[in-house]
Structures are given as C-alpha cells and as structure tokens.
Design a protein around this motif. Structure first.
Motif, PDB file in Angstrom:
ATOM      1  N   PRO A 214      22.082  15.923  45.770  1.00  0.00           N
ATOM      2  CA  PRO A 214      22.957  16.576  44.795  1.00  0.00           C
ATOM      3  C   PRO A 214      24.377  16.017  44.851  1.00  0.00           C
ATOM      4  CG  PRO A 214      22.656  17.995  46.703  1.00  0.00           C
ATOM      5  CD  PRO A 214      21.769  16.789  46.924  1.00  0.00           C
ATOM      6  N   VAL A 215      24.955  15.840  43.677  1.00  0.00           N
ATOM      7  CA  VAL A 215      26.339  15.365  43.564  1.00  0.00           C
ATOM      8  C   VAL A 215      27.027  16.226  42.512  1.00  0.00           C
ATOM      9  CG1 VAL A 215      27.841  13.402  43.034  1.00  0.00           C
ATOM     10  CG2 VAL A 215      25.607  13.002  44.101  1.00  0.00           C
ATOM     11  N   ALA A 216      28.255  16.629  42.773  1.00  0.00           N
ATOM     12  CA  ALA A 216      28.996  17.425  41.799  1.00  0.00           C
ATOM     13  C   ALA A 216      29.127  16.657  40.490  1.00  0.00           C
ATOM     14  CB  ALA A 216      30.379  17.772  42.343  1.00  0.00           C
ATOM     15  N   SER A 217      29.028  17.361  39.379  1.00  0.00           N
ATOM     16  CA  SER A 217      29.068  16.707  38.062  1.00  0.00           C
ATOM     17  C   SER A 217      30.311  15.863  37.888  1.00  0.00           C
ATOM     18  CB  SER A 217      28.988  17.757  36.951  1.00  0.00           C
ATOM     19  OG  SER A 217      27.734  18.404  36.964  1.00  0.00           O
ATOM     20  N   ALA A 218      31.445  16.351  38.346  1.00  0.00           N
ATOM     21  CA  ALA A 218      32.705  15.622  38.183  1.00  0.00           C
ATOM     22  C   ALA A 218      32.757  14.364  39.040  1.00  0.00           C
ATOM     23  CB  ALA A 218      33.881  16.532  38.527  1.00  0.00           C
ATOM     24  N   ALA A 219      31.928  14.312  40.083  1.00  0.00           N
ATOM     25  CA  ALA A 219      31.986  13.190  41.025  1.00  0.00           C
ATOM     26  C   ALA A 219      30.930  12.126  40.763  1.00  0.00           C
ATOM     27  CB  ALA A 219      31.823  13.704  42.456  1.00  0.00           C
ATOM     28  N   LEU A 220      29.891  12.444  39.993  1.00  0.00           N
ATOM     29  CA  LEU A 220      28.763  11.513  39.875  1.00  0.00           C
ATOM     30  C   LEU A 220      29.164  10.173  39.278  1.00  0.00           C
ATOM     31  CD1 LEU A 220      25.720  11.080  40.261  1.00  0.00           C
ATOM     32  CD2 LEU A 220      25.386  11.881  37.930  1.00  0.00           C
ATOM     33  N   LEU A 221      30.022  10.174  38.259  1.00  0.00           N
ATOM     34  CA  LEU A 221      30.381   8.916  37.607  1.00  0.00           C
ATOM     35  C   LEU A 221      31.045   7.945  38.577  1.00  0.00           C
ATOM     36  CD1 LEU A 221      31.713  10.060  34.110  1.00  0.00           C
ATOM     37  CD2 LEU A 221      29.420   9.321  34.754  1.00  0.00           C
ATOM     38  N   GLY A 222      31.738   8.460  39.564  1.00  0.00           N
ATOM     39  CA  GLY A 222      32.419   7.594  40.525  1.00  0.00           C
ATOM     40  C   GLY A 222      31.633   7.349  41.794  1.00  0.00           C
ATOM     41  N   THR A 223      30.397   7.829  41.860  1.00  0.00           N
ATOM     42  CA  THR A 223      29.560   7.646  43.047  1.00  0.00           C
ATOM     43  C   THR A 223      28.822   6.312  42.959  1.00  0.00           C
ATOM     44  OG1 THR A 223      29.238  10.036  43.253  1.00  0.00           O
ATOM     45  CG2 THR A 223      27.661   8.621  44.396  1.00  0.00           C
ATOM     46  N   PRO A 224      28.868   5.493  44.016  1.00  0.00           N
ATOM     47  CA  PRO A 224      28.184   4.196  43.962  1.00  0.00           C
ATOM     48  C   PRO A 224      26.684   4.345  43.717  1.00  0.00           C
ATOM     49  CG  PRO A 224      29.686   4.280  45.831  1.00  0.00           C
ATOM     50  CD  PRO A 224      29.605   5.674  45.282  1.00  0.00           C
ATOM     51  N   CYS A 225      26.169   3.577  42.773  1.00  0.00           N
ATOM     52  CA  CYS A 225      24.732   3.551  42.510  1.00  0.00           C
ATOM     53  C   CYS A 225      24.396   2.247  41.790  1.00  0.00           C
ATOM     54  CB  CYS A 225      24.292   4.754  41.666  1.00  0.00           C
ATOM     55  SG  CYS A 225      25.056   4.861  40.041  1.00  0.00           S
ATOM     56  N   ASP A 226      23.121   1.937  41.705  1.00  0.00           N
ATOM     57  CA  ASP A 226      22.709   0.733  40.992  1.00  0.00           C
ATOM     58  C   ASP A 226      22.729   0.964  39.480  1.00  0.00           C
ATOM     59  OD1 ASP A 226      21.969  -1.078  43.246  1.00  0.00           O
ATOM     60  OD2 ASP A 226      20.572   0.561  43.686  1.00  0.00           O
ATOM     61  N   ILE A 227      22.152   2.092  39.056  1.00  0.00           N
ATOM     62  CA  ILE A 227      22.077   2.403  37.628  1.00  0.00           C
ATOM     63  C   ILE A 227      22.496   3.847  37.417  1.00  0.00           C
ATOM     64  CG2 ILE A 227      20.527   2.692  35.645  1.00  0.00           C
ATOM     65  CD1 ILE A 227      18.875   0.383  36.716  1.00  0.00           C
ATOM     66  N   LEU A 228      23.376   4.046  36.452  1.00  0.00           N
ATOM     67  CA  LEU A 228      23.785   5.382  36.054  1.00  0.00           C
ATOM     68  C   LEU A 228      23.012   5.758  34.795  1.00  0.00           C
ATOM     69  CD1 LEU A 228      25.755   7.846  36.232  1.00  0.00           C
ATOM     70  CD2 LEU A 228      27.256   6.568  34.686  1.00  0.00           C
ATOM     71  N   ALA A 229      22.410   6.943  34.809  1.00  0.00           N
ATOM     72  CA  ALA A 229      21.613   7.397  33.671  1.00  0.00           C
ATOM     73  C   ALA A 229      22.197   8.691  33.105  1.00  0.00           C
ATOM     74  CB  ALA A 229      20.159   7.612  34.089  1.00  0.00           C
ATOM     75  N   PRO A 230      23.094   8.594  32.109  1.00  0.00           N
ATOM     76  CA  PRO A 230      23.608   9.809  31.458  1.00  0.00           C
ATOM     77  C   PRO A 230      22.502  10.452  30.623  1.00  0.00           C
ATOM     78  CG  PRO A 230      25.042   7.897  31.064  1.00  0.00           C
ATOM     79  CD  PRO A 230      23.738   7.385  31.583  1.00  0.00           C
TER      80      PRO A 230
END
Length: 340
Positions: A214-230
C-alpha cells in the motif's frame, strides 16, 4: 457553448432536462464518420453546468479516437448526467434518460461509465435499444483490464526490452473494477504491485489477496517503479505531478490522463514512455460495441488482441519520428476521422 464545440470539433451537443425526475443530461456527439457514436454515460456531481459540458465534449472526442484506432465501425460520443443533490427515484431518472436517447434515432449508443451500473443501463433499455453493457450483456470492465494488461506487456517490451513482467514493479493508482482486475492479472504474471485508492478497503483487499504494497495516493506518483498505471479519473498527469514521476513508463486504464497535450511532450523529454490512454484502454469499448452487434466472445477476444499490436505500431512510429506516442496516436486517428 459553441466555443466548446469548436474546440472539441463536436458534430452535435444535445441537452435535456426532466423536472419530474431531476434529470439534467448532456450528450456530446463528436464524429460519426465511421458509424453511430458510442460512449458511456457518467453520473457525477459537477461544480457547474459548463464543467459538465466540457467533460462530455472532451470525452466524446477521446471516444472517436479510441474507436478509430480500435478498428471499430463506431463514432465517438459521451453522455453526462449531472447528479442531483437530492434524488427520489434513480430508476425513474435513468428511464427518462432512455427516452432522451431514443429521440436521437440511433445517432448515439450509451453504456456504463463512472457512476453508472448495468442496473442503470437496464432502466435505460426499457425505453431504447440504443444501449449496451446491460445486465444481460455483462460488465465491460474485465475486458478493459485484459486490454490494459496486454498493453503493459507491449509497453514493457518497448521500454524495458522484455514483455516478461516477473519482478516488475507496477504502481496502480485506483482499484475500481478495472484497476483491481488489472492488479489480479499483473499479480498472476509475477509483478510486484504498489497500490493506492481512496477506498482503504480496496487497498486492504489487494494487500491480502495479491500481496500488494500500500502507498498513500498522494505519494504513489513519486514512488519509484517500472510502470505507473493510472486507473482512476483523468487529469492525473499535469504540470505539477509530471515532475514527480520516477518510472520508466506510464500505461494505465484511466481516460484523459494528460491534463493538457504538452504534458505528453514533457514525458517524452524525460524519457518516460507514455501509452496513449485511448489506445491501451479500448478493451471495454471493443467489448460493448461488438456485444451490441451480436458478436461472439471468441470474436471479441480476437479483437482485443489487436490492442497490443496497435500500441506497438504507435511506439514504432514514435521512435522513428522522435515524437511522443500521444502525438503519433492522435495523428493516426485523425487520418481515419478526417481523410483528405
């Protein structure tokens, strides 16, 4: 109002109200060159009527582009019902909307969207045949998720050199019907999931069933990952948030992920591969369009397979032209919609 129509290049904009049920509805028809306009019906609260009209117009344009690149004989449209502050009979409201659709004589076909359900479509179907995603036809969400999953594999291949998702970190923003179904498919493929949703219960379910982090909604965009899926509502990538991204690619189910067209160029400049939303999330439209025409599930599944092929084509053009995939997809769609 005409300025909104000109900006979105709408063919028509229809408004209706029914004081008895509280219905205030907008139907935007963008382009019918390839066939009758098809697009979902949103049932949401809006700050004002102009916001609702702009939403319908923008989404209708996206549906035209989506249908064109999905190879469907459909145009693009969208309906918005402004959710009243007090509602006495939801069924009666959607029946009134069905009567409104019937007056358009088949130029627009409606379907499920944000805030609406198959039960709502059943109410509409009592007064018009120009409706799909009813209870008997089924929820299109799993097919949207199937297409997005295939698109993520194509995106991983284009950006990371392999479509093997084992160990890949995927951040999913939004765990609604599509987002959760996508999470299930990614988990089965061995991906590591980072998830956020305003509904804490949906997040907890993903943690328990899929081993998600789980990641806070406000923090997910800045969390390192390979692919972001909005996978929530649109406009998530804007001038403020795009600078926070720490991913290699963006590939998700949400409509209108880019707050403005120049965000696509910013992503391109940052080396973040963007899967045009109306290409990767077209599985739901494919399902409802072909079901409405009476096609078999086998034929629908075969058509869904074309999503990754189209996305791969877009990426190839983008790489050759050194342009954003969003710009390439727009150009390809416009050639089909506005030939000559």
């Amino acid at each position: 109002m005409f300025a909104i129509m000109e900006t979105a290049r709408l063919e028509a904009l229809h408004l209706a109200q029914d004081p008895t049920t509280g219905l205030k509805a907008i139907i935007a028809i963008h382009n019918t060159r390839l066939g009758p306009a098809l697009g979902g019906c949103r049932y949401l609260a809006y700050p004002d009527e102009q916001s609702a009209i702009r939403d319908a117009a923008r989404l209708a344009q996206g549906m035209s582009y989506k249908a064109a690149l999905a190879g469907l004989e459909q145009g693009g449209g969208k309906a918005v019902i402004i959710r009243p502050a007090h509602l006495s009979n939801r069924g009666a409201l959607f029946e009134a909307f069905g009567r409104f659709i019937e007056t358009l004589n088949g130029r627009y076909i409606t379907a499920m969207d944000s805030g609406t359900s198959s039960a709502d479509m059943d109410c509409i179907a009592q007064h018009t045949n120009h409706v799909t995603s009813t209870t008997s036809e089924g929820d299109p969400s799993p097919h949207t998720a199937m297409g997005v999953f295939a698109g993520i594999r194509a995106t991983a291949l284009a950006r990371l050199g392999s479509d093997d998702l084992e160990g890949l970190r995927v951040g999913i923003q939004g765990l609604g019907h599509v987002g959760f179904a996508l999470a299930e498919q990614l988990h089965a493929a061995g991906a590591e999931l980072l998830v956020s949703d305003l509904d804490a219960g949906r997040v907890q379910l993903a943690v328990e069933q899929l081993g998600a982090h789980p990641v806070a909604s406000a923090a997910l965009l800045g969390t390192p990952c390979d692919i972001l899926a909005p996978c929530g509502l649109g406009g998530v990538l804007n001038a403020e948030t795009v600078g926070q991204l720490r991913c290699s690619a963006v590939a998700g189910a949400a409509n209108n992920q880019l707050a403005s067209g120049d965000i696509a160029d910013t992503l391109q400049a940052r080396g973040i591969l963007y899967a045009p939303d109306y290409v990767i999330n077209s599985g739901g439209l494919i399902y409802v369009a072909l079901r409405h025409r009476g096609e078999s599930l086998t034929a629908i599944t075969a058509h869904l397979a074309k999503i990754s092929l189209r996305l791969t084509e877009v990426y190839a053009h983008a790489q050759a032209d050194k342009r954003s995939p969003a710009r390439v997809a727009d150009a390809l769609a416009e050639r089909l919609l506005y030939p000559g």
